[in-house]
Design a protein around this motif. Structure first.
Motif, mmCIF file in Angstrom:
data_model
loop_
_atom_site.group_PDB
_atom_site.id
_atom_site.type_symbol
_atom_site.label_atom_id
_atom_site.label_comp_id
_atom_site.label_asym_id
_atom_site.label_seq_id
_atom_site.Cartn_x
_atom_site.Cartn_y
_atom_site.Cartn_z
ATOM 1 N N ALA A 63 0.823 -1.204 0.000
ATOM 2 C CA ALA A 63 0.000 0.000 0.000
ATOM 3 C C ALA A 63 0.860 1.258 0.000
ATOM 4 N N LEU A 64 1.978 1.230 0.730
ATOM 5 C CA LEU A 64 2.852 2.405 0.782
ATOM 6 C C LEU A 64 3.476 2.712 -0.575
ATOM 7 N N GLN A 65 3.681 1.678 -1.391
ATOM 8 C CA GLN A 65 4.200 1.938 -2.733
ATOM 9 C C GLN A 65 3.303 2.899 -3.492
ATOM 10 N N TRP A 66 1.992 2.803 -3.255
ATOM 11 C CA TRP A 66 1.059 3.627 -4.009
ATOM 12 C C TRP A 66 0.927 5.029 -3.455
ATOM 13 N N VAL A 67 1.482 5.283 -2.278
ATOM 14 C CA VAL A 67 1.594 6.666 -1.819
ATOM 15 C C VAL A 67 2.554 7.422 -2.732
ATOM 16 N N VAL A 68 3.575 6.721 -3.208
ATOM 17 C CA VAL A 68 4.518 7.308 -4.162
ATOM 18 C C VAL A 68 3.982 7.228 -5.585
ATOM 19 N N ASN A 69 3.508 6.047 -5.984
ATOM 20 C CA ASN A 69 3.145 5.828 -7.376
ATOM 21 C C ASN A 69 1.841 6.485 -7.787
ATOM 22 N N ALA A 70 0.947 6.729 -6.835
ATOM 23 C CA ALA A 70 -0.291 7.440 -7.176
ATOM 24 C C ALA A 70 0.014 8.847 -7.661
ATOM 25 N N TYR A 71 1.141 9.403 -7.248
ATOM 26 C CA TYR A 71 1.583 10.708 -7.721
ATOM 27 C C TYR A 71 2.319 10.588 -9.057
ATOM 28 N N LEU A 72 3.207 9.601 -9.167
ATOM 29 C CA LEU A 72 4.025 9.467 -10.365
ATOM 30 C C LEU A 72 3.244 8.993 -11.579
ATOM 31 N N LEU A 73 2.206 8.179 -11.367
ATOM 32 C CA LEU A 73 1.464 7.617 -12.493
ATOM 33 C C LEU A 73 0.796 8.693 -13.346
ATOM 34 N N PRO A 74 -0.070 9.551 -12.801
ATOM 35 C CA PRO A 74 -0.678 10.578 -13.664
ATOM 36 C C PRO A 74 0.333 11.595 -14.172
ATOM 37 N N LEU A 75 1.370 11.871 -13.381
ATOM 38 C CA LEU A 75 2.390 12.808 -13.847
ATOM 39 C C LEU A 75 3.122 12.242 -15.058
ATOM 40 N N SER A 76 3.450 10.948 -15.021
ATOM 41 C CA SER A 76 4.142 10.314 -16.147
ATOM 42 C C SER A 76 3.255 10.270 -17.385
ATOM 43 N N ALA A 77 1.997 9.879 -17.199
ATOM 44 C CA ALA A 77 1.109 9.637 -18.337
ATOM 45 C C ALA A 77 0.529 10.917 -18.925
ATOM 46 N N LEU A 78 0.375 11.962 -18.118
ATOM 47 C CA LEU A 78 -0.368 13.146 -18.555
ATOM 48 C C LEU A 78 0.494 14.375 -18.757
ATOM 49 N N LEU A 79 1.808 14.253 -18.592
ATOM 50 C CA LEU A 79 2.680 15.421 -18.695
ATOM 51 C C LEU A 79 2.598 16.063 -20.078
ATOM 52 N N LEU A 80 2.658 15.249 -21.123
ATOM 53 C CA LEU A 80 2.564 15.786 -22.477
ATOM 54 C C LEU A 80 1.178 16.354 -22.759
ATOM 55 N N LEU A 81 0.150 15.704 -22.243
ATOM 56 C CA LEU A 81 -1.209 16.205 -22.439
ATOM 57 C C LEU A 81 -1.399 17.556 -21.768
ATOM 58 N N GLY A 82 -0.781 17.730 -20.598
ATOM 59 C CA GLY A 82 -0.884 19.004 -19.896
ATOM 60 C C GLY A 82 -0.307 20.149 -20.702
ATOM 61 N N GLY A 83 0.848 19.903 -21.349
ATOM 62 C CA GLY A 83 1.436 20.940 -22.184
ATOM 63 C C GLY A 83 0.583 21.239 -23.399
ATOM 64 N N ALA A 84 0.053 20.191 -24.049
ATOM 65 C CA ALA A 84 -0.798 20.390 -25.223
ATOM 66 C C ALA A 84 -2.091 21.099 -24.855
ATOM 67 N N ALA A 85 -2.646 20.777 -23.679
ATOM 68 C CA ALA A 85 -3.872 21.445 -23.239
ATOM 69 C C ALA A 85 -3.631 22.931 -22.990
ATOM 70 N N GLY A 86 -2.441 23.266 -22.487
ATOM 71 C CA GLY A 86 -2.122 24.677 -22.298
ATOM 72 C C GLY A 86 -2.052 25.427 -23.611
ATOM 73 N N ASP A 87 -1.465 24.790 -24.627
ATOM 74 C CA ASP A 87 -1.400 25.421 -25.950
ATOM 75 C C ASP A 87 -2.795 25.632 -26.522
ATOM 76 N N ARG A 88 -3.717 24.730 -26.229
ATOM 77 C CA ARG A 88 -5.057 24.805 -26.821
ATOM 78 C C ARG A 88 -6.008 25.689 -26.024
ATOM 79 N N PHE A 89 -5.980 25.578 -24.700
ATOM 80 C CA PHE A 89 -6.960 26.275 -23.868
ATOM 81 C C PHE A 89 -6.402 27.505 -23.152
ATOM 82 N N GLY A 90 -5.112 27.732 -23.268
ATOM 83 C CA GLY A 90 -4.502 28.870 -22.595
ATOM 84 C C GLY A 90 -3.554 28.411 -21.510
ATOM 85 N N ARG A 91 -2.296 28.855 -21.587
ATOM 86 C CA ARG A 91 -1.289 28.389 -20.638
ATOM 87 C C ARG A 91 -1.545 28.899 -19.232
#
Length: 483
Positions: A63-91
């Motif tokens: 369970a403690l592993q997911w205290v770390v990985n629950a943060y890293l998982l969306p950051l890893s998967a959505l980092l590029l999407l976050g940048g693209a969303a800023g370009d589209r909807f406003g940084r």
């Protein structure tokens, strides 16, 4: 770590090509530094608090592993999407929205009555970080130009390195003095300052047009990484091989569908497959995944060893890690200059091999013996090797692809560094399930695995990386004329 921060810097440069005059340069720089420090600190501060969180919420190793990985998982998967969303909807909109989400998530973590609520809060923190990080760099890129842009991004990167270095130390002190919940409450005043500065001084940018966001790619990447991470967590914790197998198969299938979906989208994809047109970029991607995976595992495993088996306080364990980011931060500039003279191939080959030597030496760490003779020497070796690789890696990634893909290449490289940490943490179930002297054996295994990963990273560069000059169109044309 600083390598991921540097990659983000370059993505911000590429994304912020259009310059907008600004009369509040210092305020904008302060806003981006405060916001990004939230992400840098929370990426490391939780590691020294894991024993206290486990004790306070009655959580086991898996369970403690997911205290770390629950943060890293969306950051890893959505980092590029976050940048693209800023370009589209406003940084600015994504930047401030990410800070607000991160702040609310931090409050949820601080008051979490049970582990599932804490994991939910950490997941929201990761999503908020994926929104604010790439857009903080895009804002800098569009608000400064010329030498001023270089100085601003340099200050941003330096502040991130300092925040990442001081995070475990400050977090350990808070855990000892006030309890683990305060490592999340400390985010609130920092975030409030970043929000005020962002709304007051960051100019509103126009929304971009063009094609929609690659939501399918983002969803498949998230599902794939989640499935693989859960399979590794269940397998290493000994919670059921059947469950681990099915989770791994589903994760692998999702990642395969992700690649197929990205191929269909072409240049509109979250991860354009054109990035992998050169052997060099493939080698650099392998290096990033393996090297930052080894480092991410060390940042979780070593504090656990020192606290559980060595009797260190949380503050002392945080201080024990300080030489690692300090040497990386101070040594990266010199190694970047060296790589500019001789090329990045040999620094990127030798640096990981030095890291591997440090991990091998780490198999002999005795947490009950002197810190100066058993813990510090392998840490210094790892730090010196990482310092040799961090700056050349950024330069090599930029040179390994065409100008059209520079921003995507650096963003993907940064996301890949987070993914390495995510997968490494998922493999630490056996270590986090142990307490007292029983931690030493699994830690030696973790160190040996880190040595293998780091050596593999150096080998990937030696075999796959080619000098960019050899592939440059002008040089190829010159060779044709000579023939």
């Amino acid at each position: 770590m600083s390598g991921a921060a540097t990659a983000e810097c370059d993505r911000g440069i590429a994304a912020g090509a259009r310059h907008r005059p600004c009369h509040h340069d210092r305020a904008i720089l302060a806003a981006t530094i405060l916001a990004s420090s939230l992400s840098f600190v929370d990426g490391s501060v939780v590691n020294v608090a894991l024993p206290a969180i486990g004790h306070g919420l009655g959580a086991n190793g898996a369970a403690l592993q997911w205290v770390v990985n629950a943060y890293l998982l969306p950051l890893s998967a959505l980092l590029l999407l976050g940048g693209a969303a800023g370009d589209r909807f406003g940084r600015r909109r994504l930047f401030v929205g990410g800070i607000i989400l991160f702040t609310a998530a931090s409050l949820l973590c601080a008051v979490a009555p049970a582990l599932p609520v804490l994991i939910a809060g950490r997941t929201l923190q990761g999503i908020g970080s994926a929104m604010l990080m790439p857009n903080s760099l895009s804002i800098l890129g569009s608000s400064f130009s010329g030498e001023a842009r270089g100085r601003a991004i340099g200050a941003w990167a330096a502040a991130g390195a300092v925040a990442g270095a001081l995070g475990p130390l400050a977090g350990g002190w808070l855990v000892d003095a006030a309890g683990w919940r305060f490592i999340f409450l400390i985010n609130l005043p920092i975030a409030a300052g970043a929000i005020w500065l962002g709304l007051r001084f960051v100019p509103t940018d126009r929304k971009g047009g063009g094609a929609g966001l690659d939501w399918t790619g983002a969803a498949l990447a998230t599902l794939g990484l989640a499935g693989i991470s859960w399979a590794l967590t269940v397998w290493t914790a000994g919670l059921g091989r059947g469950q681990a197998l099915w989770s791994g198969i589903m994760g692998a299938a999702a990642l395969l569908l992700f690649v197929l979906a990205e191929a269909r989208k072409g240049e509109r994809a979250l991860m354009p497959l054109g990035l992998f047109a050169t052997r060099s970029f493939v080698g650099l991607s392998i290096l990033t995944l393996l090297l930052y995976g080894a480092l991410g595992g060390l940042f979780v495993a070593l504090p656990w060893l020192l606290i559980q088996a060595g009797g260190y306080s949380a503050a002392k364990a945080g201080a024990a890690l300080l030489p690692l980011p300090a040497v990386i931060a101070f040594g990266s500039r010199a190694m970047g200059a060296l790589a500019a003279r001789i090329g990045p191939r040999w620094p990127l080959t030798i640096g990981p091999l030095i890291v591997a030597a440090g991990f091998l030496l780490g198999t002999r760490i005795d947490p009950t013996a002197s810190y100066w003779t058993t813990v510090l020497p392998p840490l210094l070796l790892v730090a010196m090797g990482m310092a040799g690789a961090v700056a050349p890696l950024t330069t090599a990634v930029m040179a390994s692809t065409d100008a059209h893909h520079v921003g995507a290449a650096n963003g993907f490289n940064s996301a890949l560094a987070r993914t390495g940490g995510l997968l490494a943490t998922a493999l630490l179930g056996g270590l986090l399930a142990r307490h007292g002297a029983a931690v030493a054996g699994p830690f030696a295994g973790v160190s040996l695995a880190g040595a293998i990963l780091a050596a593999g990273a150096g080998l990937a560069i030696l075999l796959l990386y080619r000098s960019p000059d050899a592939r440059h169109p002008h040089n190829l044309a010159r060779e044709d004329r000579q023939k």
